[in-house]
Design an enzyme around this catalytic site. Structure first.
Site, PDB file in Angstrom:
ATOM      1  N   LEU A  85      -0.971  -0.317   3.788  1.00 54.50           N
ATOM      2  CA  LEU A  85      -1.399  -0.330   5.299  1.00 54.50           C
ATOM      3  C   LEU A  85      -2.768   0.551   5.562  1.00 54.50           C
ATOM      4  O   LEU A  85      -2.840   1.450   4.770  1.00 54.50           O
ATOM      5  CB  LEU A  85      -0.186   0.497   5.899  1.00 54.50           C
ATOM      6  CG  LEU A  85       1.460  -0.070   5.845  1.00 54.50           C
ATOM      7  CD1 LEU A  85       2.130   1.169   6.573  1.00 54.50           C
ATOM      8  CD2 LEU A  85       1.311  -1.215   6.745  1.00 54.50           C
ATOM      9  N   ASP A  86      -3.444  -0.174   6.367  1.00 54.11           N
ATOM     10  CA  ASP A  86      -4.826   0.401   6.758  1.00 54.11           C
ATOM     11  C   ASP A  86      -4.684   1.789   7.140  1.00 54.11           C
ATOM     12  O   ASP A  86      -3.631   2.399   7.676  1.00 54.11           O
ATOM     13  CB  ASP A  86      -5.405  -0.511   7.179  1.00 54.11           C
ATOM     14  CG  ASP A  86      -5.225  -0.510   8.703  1.00 54.11           C
ATOM     15  OD1 ASP A  86      -4.946   0.335   9.339  1.00 54.11           O
ATOM     16  OD2 ASP A  86      -5.401  -1.813   9.186  1.00 54.11           O
ATOM     17  N   ILE A  87      -5.801   2.545   7.165  1.00 53.29           N
ATOM     18  CA  ILE A  87      -5.775   3.956   7.624  1.00 53.29           C
ATOM     19  C   ILE A  87      -5.137   4.197   9.168  1.00 53.29           C
ATOM     20  O   ILE A  87      -4.578   5.177   9.391  1.00 53.29           O
ATOM     21  CB  ILE A  87      -7.084   4.545   7.501  1.00 53.29           C
ATOM     22  CG1 ILE A  87      -6.909   6.131   7.635  1.00 53.29           C
ATOM     23  CG2 ILE A  87      -8.064   3.833   8.432  1.00 53.29           C
ATOM     24  CD1 ILE A  87      -8.463   6.847   7.397  1.00 53.29           C
TER      25      ILE A  87
END
Length: 290
Positions: free
Chosen positions: A107-109
């Site tokens: 999952l991206d930041i």
């Protein structure tokens, strides 16, 4: 019976099969004192080292497949280490013996929600393979004009820079004015795909939360930064999805003492999360009820 080195290392939880292949190619792994090569097969009893550090090699019968569900907060990255010193999703996971947790996807930041980890790198490798097409569901808060024609395009498909993409489902989930919540699902895991689909319609994503991976849902009682061990039933659902044999053992028990230990672990998780929140950046948005 001999097995490929990267498969043995992945099953033992040292990383995904792809990671192990890259480590072998980089000369980081030795077998009985000799630098390993891609394609090497090993049997029980060999001495394997990673970066000069001796590791344990276990047979398939000796490895218990474990899976945990982690509630990733915004602001954490999915790498093990970050040159910039940012917090990672691995910082608060439980310790494992003779192995390590392997993330099932990323999952991206700026995305929060459900992230699965397993002690079995082969399981992670298979679940991440595009051929499995595991459905993911997200709660999305958008800012911008969203009409029926926009929703229809997102369902039928649009062309992104890396090819055609679409949502399998788009369902309204509340909100007012230009700020609306939606539940969307898709079976791909391309980089920032959910955000890019909405952006293709000139709609901004202001919150993104993964709430389901296949049949595994983000527990509503699990706080951000908390984790929970999945029962054998859920582990075997994932193994069946990946085309693997069922696991017959679990570190979780059903007796009174096991339940008590689980409650103690839950209390420790909640304390750790509160401690993390106390030192986190203030004014972070609270989680939606979606």
């Amino acid at each position: 019976m001999s097995e490929k080195l990267q498969k043995v290392l992945a099953r033992a939880g040292h990383g995904s099969r792809r990671e192990m292949e890259a480590w072998i190619a980089a000369g980081r792994i030795s077998v009985d004192g000799e630098i390993a090569s891609l394609g090497d097969r090993v049997e029980s009893g060999v001495k394997v080292r990673i970066d000069g550090r001796a590791i344990s090699i276990k047979s398939e019968e000796d490895v218990i497949c474990r899976v945990i569900a982690y509630h990733k907060p915004e602001g954490e990255i999915c790498s093990r280490k970050d040159p910039e010193g940012r917090p990672t999703v691995f910082d608060r996971l439980p310790k494992t013996r003779d192995s390590r947790w392997v993330a099932v996807g990323r999952l991206d930041i700026n995305t929060s929600g459900l992230l699965l980890f397993t002690s079995d790198g082969e399981l992670a490798n298979r679940l991440m393979h595009p051929s499995n097409e595991v459905e993911r569901e997200y709660a999305v808060r958008t800012f911008g004009e969203v009409n029926d024609a926009c929703i229809q395009r997102l369902r039928m498909g649009v062309t992104l820079e890396d090819g055609p993409a679409s949502f399998d489902k788009v369902k309204a989930a509340g909100g007012e004015g230009m700020n609306k919540w939606w539940h969307v699902s898709l079976a791909e895991g391309r980089n920032r795909e959910v955000r890019r689909l909405w952006e293709s319609q000139e709609v901004q994503v202001s919150r993104l939360i993964r709430i389901r991976y296949g049949m595994i849902e983000l527990p509503k009682s699990l706080p951000r930064g908390g984790w929970i061990e999945l029962p054998m039933e859920d582990v075997n659902y994932l193994r069946k999805t990946a085309g693997m044999d069922e696991e017959t053992r679990s570190i979780l028990g059903t007796d009174k003492h096991s339940v008590a230990r689980a409650k103690v672990r839950g209390a420790k998780i909640r304390r750790a999360v509160r401690k993390h929140k106390a030192t986190a950046t203030p004014n972070k948005p609270s989680r939606s009820r979606s």
